[in-house]
Design a protein around this motif. Structure first.
Motif, mmCIF file in Angstrom:
data_model
loop_
_atom_site.group_PDB
_atom_site.id
_atom_site.type_symbol
_atom_site.label_atom_id
_atom_site.label_comp_id
_atom_site.label_asym_id
_atom_site.label_seq_id
_atom_site.Cartn_x
_atom_site.Cartn_y
_atom_site.Cartn_z
ATOM 1 N N GLY A 1 31.668 -33.378 31.633
ATOM 2 C CA GLY A 1 31.412 -33.472 33.067
ATOM 3 C C GLY A 1 31.731 -34.850 33.611
ATOM 4 O O GLY A 1 32.159 -34.990 34.734
ATOM 5 N N CYS A 2 31.527 -35.869 32.792
ATOM 6 C CA CYS A 2 31.791 -37.232 33.248
ATOM 7 C C CYS A 2 33.272 -37.445 33.553
ATOM 8 O O CYS A 2 33.619 -38.094 34.513
ATOM 9 N N SER A 3 34.127 -36.886 32.699
ATOM 10 C CA SER A 3 35.552 -37.098 32.955
ATOM 11 C C SER A 3 35.990 -36.408 34.237
ATOM 12 O O SER A 3 36.849 -36.907 34.944
ATOM 13 N N GLY A 4 35.355 -35.291 34.580
ATOM 14 C CA GLY A 4 35.656 -34.619 35.848
ATOM 15 C C GLY A 4 35.244 -35.480 37.021
ATOM 16 O O GLY A 4 35.961 -35.610 38.004
ATOM 17 N N SER A 5 34.080 -36.123 36.901
ATOM 18 C CA SER A 5 33.606 -36.999 37.963
ATOM 19 C C SER A 5 34.523 -38.205 38.100
ATOM 20 O O SER A 5 34.841 -38.635 39.183
ATOM 21 N N LYS A 6 34.941 -38.711 36.962
ATOM 22 C CA LYS A 6 35.803 -39.879 36.964
ATOM 23 C C LYS A 6 37.115 -39.587 37.690
ATOM 24 O O LYS A 6 37.597 -40.386 38.467
ATOM 25 N N ARG A 7 37.668 -38.420 37.452
ATOM 26 C CA ARG A 7 38.926 -38.044 38.074
ATOM 27 C C ARG A 7 38.760 -37.983 39.595
ATOM 28 O O ARG A 7 39.587 -38.467 40.337
ATOM 29 N N THR A 8 37.662 -37.391 40.056
ATOM 30 C CA THR A 8 37.417 -37.291 41.501
ATOM 31 C C THR A 8 37.314 -38.696 42.106
ATOM 32 O O THR A 8 37.929 -39.000 43.107
ATOM 33 N N ARG A 9 36.551 -39.543 41.472
ATOM 34 C CA ARG A 9 36.390 -40.906 41.968
ATOM 35 C C ARG A 9 37.749 -41.602 42.015
ATOM 36 O O ARG A 9 38.069 -42.279 42.966
ATOM 37 N N GLY A 10 38.542 -41.429 40.986
ATOM 38 C CA GLY A 10 39.861 -42.049 40.940
ATOM 39 C C GLY A 10 40.747 -41.570 42.069
ATOM 40 O O GLY A 10 41.489 -42.339 42.652
ATOM 41 N N ASP A 11 40.669 -40.288 42.402
ATOM 42 C CA ASP A 11 41.473 -39.747 43.496
ATOM 43 C C ASP A 11 41.091 -40.401 44.810
ATOM 44 O O ASP A 11 41.940 -40.738 45.613
ATOM 45 N N GLU A 12 39.790 -40.586 45.024
ATOM 46 C CA GLU A 12 39.328 -41.187 46.275
ATOM 47 C C GLU A 12 39.766 -42.644 46.357
ATOM 48 O O GLU A 12 40.252 -43.090 47.372
ATOM 49 N N ALA A 13 39.593 -43.369 45.265
ATOM 50 C CA ALA A 13 39.943 -44.784 45.261
ATOM 51 C C ALA A 13 41.458 -44.970 45.389
ATOM 52 O O ALA A 13 41.911 -45.958 45.928
ATOM 53 N N ALA A 14 42.215 -44.003 44.917
ATOM 54 C CA ALA A 14 43.667 -44.122 44.926
ATOM 55 C C ALA A 14 44.285 -43.744 46.269
ATOM 56 O O ALA A 14 45.478 -43.884 46.451
ATOM 57 N N LYS A 15 43.475 -43.262 47.210
ATOM 58 C CA LYS A 15 44.025 -42.856 48.508
ATOM 59 C C LYS A 15 44.626 -44.077 49.191
ATOM 60 O O LYS A 15 43.942 -45.056 49.449
#
Length: 114
Positions: free
Chosen positions: A2-16
């Motif tokens: 579950g953590c890696s899924g959260s990490k991916r979401t956070r990365g997408d937001e930060a990468a905008k």
């Protein structure tokens, strides 16, 4: 897992990637002095509407910087960008920050003073 899924979401937001707002027109032509006064009034009062002062400070610094530096400021402050022109952002606690276009770019009908 579950953590890696959260990490991916956070990365997408930060990468905008952020951008300047599309060209816009003020309701009536204004001078640079008037525009700067409007911006100062906004930044002076914005923290009183909620959110964290540190985030407001980061948003102001980003709004006044070149895009590459603005991106770095937004990313390092943990600002979550909803609209890529920075008109709507959130902090990590979910507080909403709305920025008017006049603090992000000049209107197309700006009167150039001598």
């Amino acid at each position: 897992m579950g953590c890696s899924g959260s990490k991916r979401t956070r990365g997408d937001e930060a990468a905008k990637k952020i951008r300047r707002p599309k060209p816009w027109k003020h309701s009536e032509p204004i001078t640079r002095t008037q525009l700067m006064q409007m911006r100062d009034e906004f930044w002076d009062t914005a923290p009183h509407y909620g959110g964290q002062k540190e985030i407001w400070d980061a948003l102001r610094a980003a709004a006044e910087a070149e895009l590459i530096l603005a991106q770095a400021i937004i990313d390092s402050a943990g600002v979550i960008v909803q609209n890529d022109d920075l008109t709507i952002c959130y902090d990590e606690r979910g507080a909403k920050y709305e920025l008017p276009k006049y603090v992000l770019s000049d209107p197309i009908n700006l009167i150039h003073e001598n």
